[in-house]
Design a protein around this motif. Structure first.
Motif, PDB file in Angstrom:
ATOM      1  N   ILE A  57      -0.351   2.057  -6.529  1.00 19.07           N
ATOM      2  CA  ILE A  57      -0.724   0.715  -6.958  1.00 19.07           C
ATOM      3  C   ILE A  57      -0.290  -0.266  -5.887  1.00 19.07           C
ATOM      4  N   GLU A  58      -1.188  -1.177  -5.548  1.00 17.79           N
ATOM      5  CA  GLU A  58      -0.866  -2.206  -4.573  1.00 17.79           C
ATOM      6  C   GLU A  58      -0.552  -3.498  -5.306  1.00 17.79           C
ATOM      7  N   GLY A  59       0.561  -4.082  -4.964  1.00 12.79           N
ATOM      8  CA  GLY A  59       0.971  -5.340  -5.579  1.00 12.79           C
ATOM      9  C   GLY A  59       2.091  -5.976  -4.782  1.00 12.79           C
ATOM     10  N   GLY A  60       2.080  -7.265  -4.706  1.00 13.43           N
ATOM     11  CA  GLY A  60       3.116  -7.954  -3.959  1.00 13.43           C
ATOM     12  C   GLY A  60       3.113  -7.623  -2.480  1.00 13.43           C
ATOM     13  N   GLY A  61       1.931  -7.285  -1.953  1.00 16.99           N
ATOM     14  CA  GLY A  61       1.815  -6.992  -0.533  1.00 16.99           C
ATOM     15  C   GLY A  61       2.274  -5.609  -0.113  1.00 16.99           C
ATOM     16  N   LYS A  62       2.569  -4.735  -1.066  1.00 14.22           N
ATOM     17  CA  LYS A  62       2.970  -3.371  -0.705  1.00 14.22           C
ATOM     18  C   LYS A  62       2.380  -2.367  -1.681  1.00 14.22           C
ATOM     19  N   LYS A  63       2.339  -1.124  -1.243  1.00 12.64           N
ATOM     20  CA  LYS A  63       1.831  -0.036  -2.073  1.00 12.64           C
ATOM     21  C   LYS A  63       3.005   0.743  -2.638  1.00 12.64           C
ATOM     22  N   GLN A  64       2.886   1.100  -3.921  1.00 17.45           N
ATOM     23  CA  GLN A  64       3.931   1.884  -4.581  1.00 17.45           C
ATOM     24  C   GLN A  64       3.294   3.095  -5.244  1.00 17.45           C
ATOM     25  N   LYS A  65       3.953   4.228  -5.108  1.00 14.28           N
ATOM     26  CA  LYS A  65       3.490   5.465  -5.720  1.00 14.28           C
ATOM     27  C   LYS A  65       4.217   5.657  -7.049  1.00 14.28           C
ATOM     28  N   PHE A  66       3.464   5.976  -8.087  1.00 18.16           N
ATOM     29  CA  PHE A  66       4.027   6.198  -9.414  1.00 18.16           C
ATOM     30  C   PHE A  66       3.660   7.586  -9.917  1.00 18.16           C
ATOM     31  N   SER A  67       4.640   8.257 -10.469  1.00 19.55           N
ATOM     32  CA  SER A  67       4.462   9.559 -11.112  1.00 19.55           C
ATOM     33  C   SER A  67       5.231   9.527 -12.417  1.00 19.55           C
ATOM     34  N   PRO A  68       4.816  10.332 -13.392  1.00 19.19           N
ATOM     35  CA  PRO A  68       5.558  10.353 -14.647  1.00 19.19           C
ATOM     36  C   PRO A  68       6.975  10.893 -14.447  1.00 19.19           C
ATOM     37  N   ALA A  69       7.916  10.342 -15.195  1.00 19.75           N
ATOM     38  CA  ALA A  69       9.286  10.852 -15.170  1.00 19.75           C
ATOM     39  C   ALA A  69       9.293  12.294 -15.682  1.00 19.75           C
ATOM     40  N   GLU A  70      10.172  13.098 -15.142  1.00 23.49           N
ATOM     41  CA  GLU A  70      10.257  14.505 -15.558  1.00 23.49           C
ATOM     42  C   GLU A  70      10.411  14.665 -17.063  1.00 23.49           C
ATOM     43  N   SER A  71      11.136  13.725 -17.686  1.00 21.06           N
ATOM     44  CA  SER A  71      11.374  13.809 -19.139  1.00 21.06           C
ATOM     45  C   SER A  71      10.087  13.629 -19.946  1.00 21.06           C
TER      46      SER A  71
END
Length: 76
Positions: A57-71
């Motif tokens: 997801i791109e937001g605030g001028g940067k890209k962030q990778k998201f994955s579900p928490a192991e739990s």
């Protein structure tokens, strides 16, 4: 917390409360969704299109990778 309250004949009813319900309300207002169910539809479409178990997801001028928490994932 989301609680599965009933699953029968092709239907899954979810009961949302506390933080999850607050997040749904915040997203509805922020994004301008008409109905709460539309948020779920949008999220499902995004997750189905993902090629892996993570999204960027791109937001605030940067890209962030998201994955579900192991739990949140079933045991391997």
């Amino acid at each position: 917390m989301a609680i599965i309250s009933k699953e029968t004949d092709g239907e899954l009813l979810l009961k949302l409360s506390d933080g999850d319900l607050a997040a749904i309300k915040t997203i509805k207002k922020k994004w301008g969704f008409r109905y709460e169910a539309d948020i779920i539809r949008f999220a499902l479409a995004v997750l189905i299109k993902a090629d892996s178990a993570s999204i960027v997801i791109e937001g605030g001028g940067k890209k962030q990778k998201f994955s579900p928490a192991e739990s949140l994932l079933k045991d391997k």
